[in-house]
Enzyme design. Structure first.
Site, mmCIF file in Angstrom:
data_model
loop_
_atom_site.group_PDB
_atom_site.id
_atom_site.type_symbol
_atom_site.label_atom_id
_atom_site.label_comp_id
_atom_site.label_asym_id
_atom_site.label_seq_id
_atom_site.Cartn_x
_atom_site.Cartn_y
_atom_site.Cartn_z
ATOM 1 N N ASP A 22 24.175 39.620 -44.571
ATOM 2 C CA ASP A 22 23.431 38.899 -43.540
ATOM 3 C C ASP A 22 22.148 38.281 -44.085
ATOM 4 O OD1 ASP A 22 25.227 39.285 -41.459
ATOM 5 O OD2 ASP A 22 24.317 41.161 -40.816
ATOM 6 N N GLY A 62 16.148 45.532 -34.171
ATOM 7 C CA GLY A 62 17.480 46.096 -34.299
ATOM 8 C C GLY A 62 18.084 45.832 -35.665
ATOM 9 N N ASN A 120 27.803 44.840 -43.042
ATOM 10 C CA ASN A 120 28.694 43.859 -42.418
ATOM 11 C C ASN A 120 29.884 43.540 -43.322
ATOM 12 O OD1 ASN A 120 27.475 42.193 -44.391
ATOM 13 N ND2 ASN A 120 27.653 40.394 -43.073
ATOM 14 N N TYR A 160 24.403 31.930 -32.718
ATOM 15 C CA TYR A 160 25.001 30.602 -32.837
ATOM 16 C C TYR A 160 25.793 30.193 -31.598
ATOM 17 C CZ TYR A 160 29.323 33.070 -34.244
ATOM 18 O OH TYR A 160 30.430 33.885 -34.292
ATOM 19 N N LYS A 163 28.576 48.149 -37.157
ATOM 20 C CA LYS A 163 27.894 47.968 -38.443
ATOM 21 C C LYS A 163 27.284 49.272 -38.981
ATOM 22 C CE LYS A 163 26.706 43.069 -38.443
ATOM 23 N NZ LYS A 163 25.591 42.095 -38.598
ATOM 24 N N GLY A 170 12.174 41.183 -32.851
ATOM 25 C CA GLY A 170 13.213 42.187 -32.685
ATOM 26 C C GLY A 170 13.081 43.301 -33.699
ATOM 27 N N THR A 213 9.075 47.026 -27.866
ATOM 28 C CA THR A 213 8.827 48.448 -28.109
ATOM 29 C C THR A 213 8.186 48.609 -29.478
ATOM 30 O OG1 THR A 213 10.803 48.971 -26.810
ATOM 31 C CG2 THR A 213 9.885 50.735 -28.170
#
Length: 265
Positions: free
Chosen positions: A103, A131, A88, A207, A67, A129, A154
Site C-alpha cells: 500500500d 487505522g 495486503n 477510489y 489485513k 485517520g 480519537t
C-alpha cells in the site's frame, strides 16, 4: 501449470483488482488465473490461507477486513508489513506464508504520477485517520523523509500509531504548514480548506467515487489532487511481480478501471 492467485475481502464485488491483474495477465500471455474470493468470516479466510499453504494458490492480495489476520497467519513478514500491523499481500511457497504490504509503495507511486513536483523530504505532511490505511501511509511517508503528523478524532488512537511509527499527533492547526494532506479515513473528512497552503497537495486513498468530496473541495480551492485509483494501480504493480515473477506489461489498466467505475479518462 496455471498459476492461481486472487484478492480476498468482504465485501469483494467492488474490487477492481481482478480487472487490473486480469488485463496484465492477458497482455503478458501468462498461464495464470486471478480471481476474487469472499470468505464469510475469519475462519473461512484462514481456510483460504491453508489452501495456499497446500500449494493450491500462489498468493493473495488481501483487503478489509482480513489485513490484520493476514499478517497474523504469516510465517514471515516484511519490515513494512510489521510496521503497518497488517498485510495486503500473501505469497505461498513450500508450505510457508510470506506477508508484505504494498500500500505504501502504491501511495508513493500515485504521488509521483499525479503530483510529480511534490517533494516531501523534510516537509510537514498530515495524514487523516489512524487505522490500517493510515499506518501504511505514515510508514511510507516517513520512509520518504517526511515529518508526518497524524490527525484523528480519537487522539489516543493517533498516539498509538504515532508512537509505533515515529510520527506526531497533531490538531487542525498543523494543516497550514502541510505540503501534503492524505485522507486515510473511510468517511469524508471535514477540515478547514481555507487553512491549507496554496501549493498543498491533497490525496484520498478512496477510489469510489474517483473524485471524492474531499478532492472536489480541494480542486475547487485550486489545489493539486491525487486520487485513490492511482494508488490502487501503484500497489498492484509490486503485487503482480511477487505473484507472477515479472513486472506487469505496458497496458492501459487505468482507462479500463475508469470505464468500470463509469468515469471518463
Amino acid at each position: 501449470m496455471t498459476v492461481k492467485a486472487g484478492v480476498a475481502g468482504r465485501p469483494i464485488g467492488h474490487s477492481l483488482s481482478p480487472l487490473i491483474h486480469g488485463d496484465w495477465i492477458a497482455a503478458a500471455g501468462l498461464d495464470a488465473d486471478y480471481r476474487a474470493f469472499e470468505p464469510a468470516d475469519a475462519a473461512a479466510f484462514a481456510a483460504l490461507v491453508a489452501e495456499g499453504r497446500a500449494g493450491r494458490l500462489r498468493g493473495l492480495n488481501v483487503t478489509a477486513p482480513f489485513k490484520e489476520q493476514a499478517l497474523a497467519l504469516a510465517d514471515e513478514a516484511s519490515k513494512t508489513a510489521r510496521a503497518c500491523g497488517s498485510a495486503n499481500l500473501l505469497i505461498f511457497e513450500a508450505g510457508q506464508v510470506r506477508a508484505d504490504s504494498t500500500d505504501g509503495v502504491g501511495l508513493m507511486a500515485a504521488l509521483a504520477e499525479q503530483a510529480p513536483a511534490l517533494d516531501v523530504r523534510d516537509q510537514a505532511v498530515v495524514v487523516l485517520g489512524a487505522g490500517g490505511a493510515a499506518r501504511a501511509a505514515v510508514a511510507a511517508l516517513i520512509a520518504a523523509g517526511a515529518r508526518v503528523g497524524v490527525l484523528n478524532r480519537t487522539r489516543a488512537r493517533a498516539g498509538i500509531l504515532a508512537e509505533d511509527l515515529g510520527a506526531t499527533v497533531v490538531g487542525t492547526e498543523a494543516l497550514g504548514a502541510a505540503v501534503l494532506v492524505v485522507n486515510a479515513l473511510s468517511v469524508p473528512p471535514e477540515i478547514p480548506m481555507s487553512q491549507l497552503r496554496d501549493d498543498a497537495v491533497l490525496m484520498d486513498m478512496t477510489y469510489r467515487p474517483l473524485e471524492t468530496a474531499f478532492l472536489a473541495e480541494g480542486r475547487a480551492r485550486g489545489l493539486a489532487t491525487v486520487d485513490g485509483l492511482a494508488m490502487l494501480i501503484g500497489q498492484a504493480r509490486p503485487s503482480f511481480n511477487a505473484l507472477f515473477g515479472r513486472d506487469p506489461p505496458a497496458a492501459d489498466v487505468r482507462t479500463l478501471a475508469l470505464a468500470a467505475l463509469g468515469e471518463t479518462p
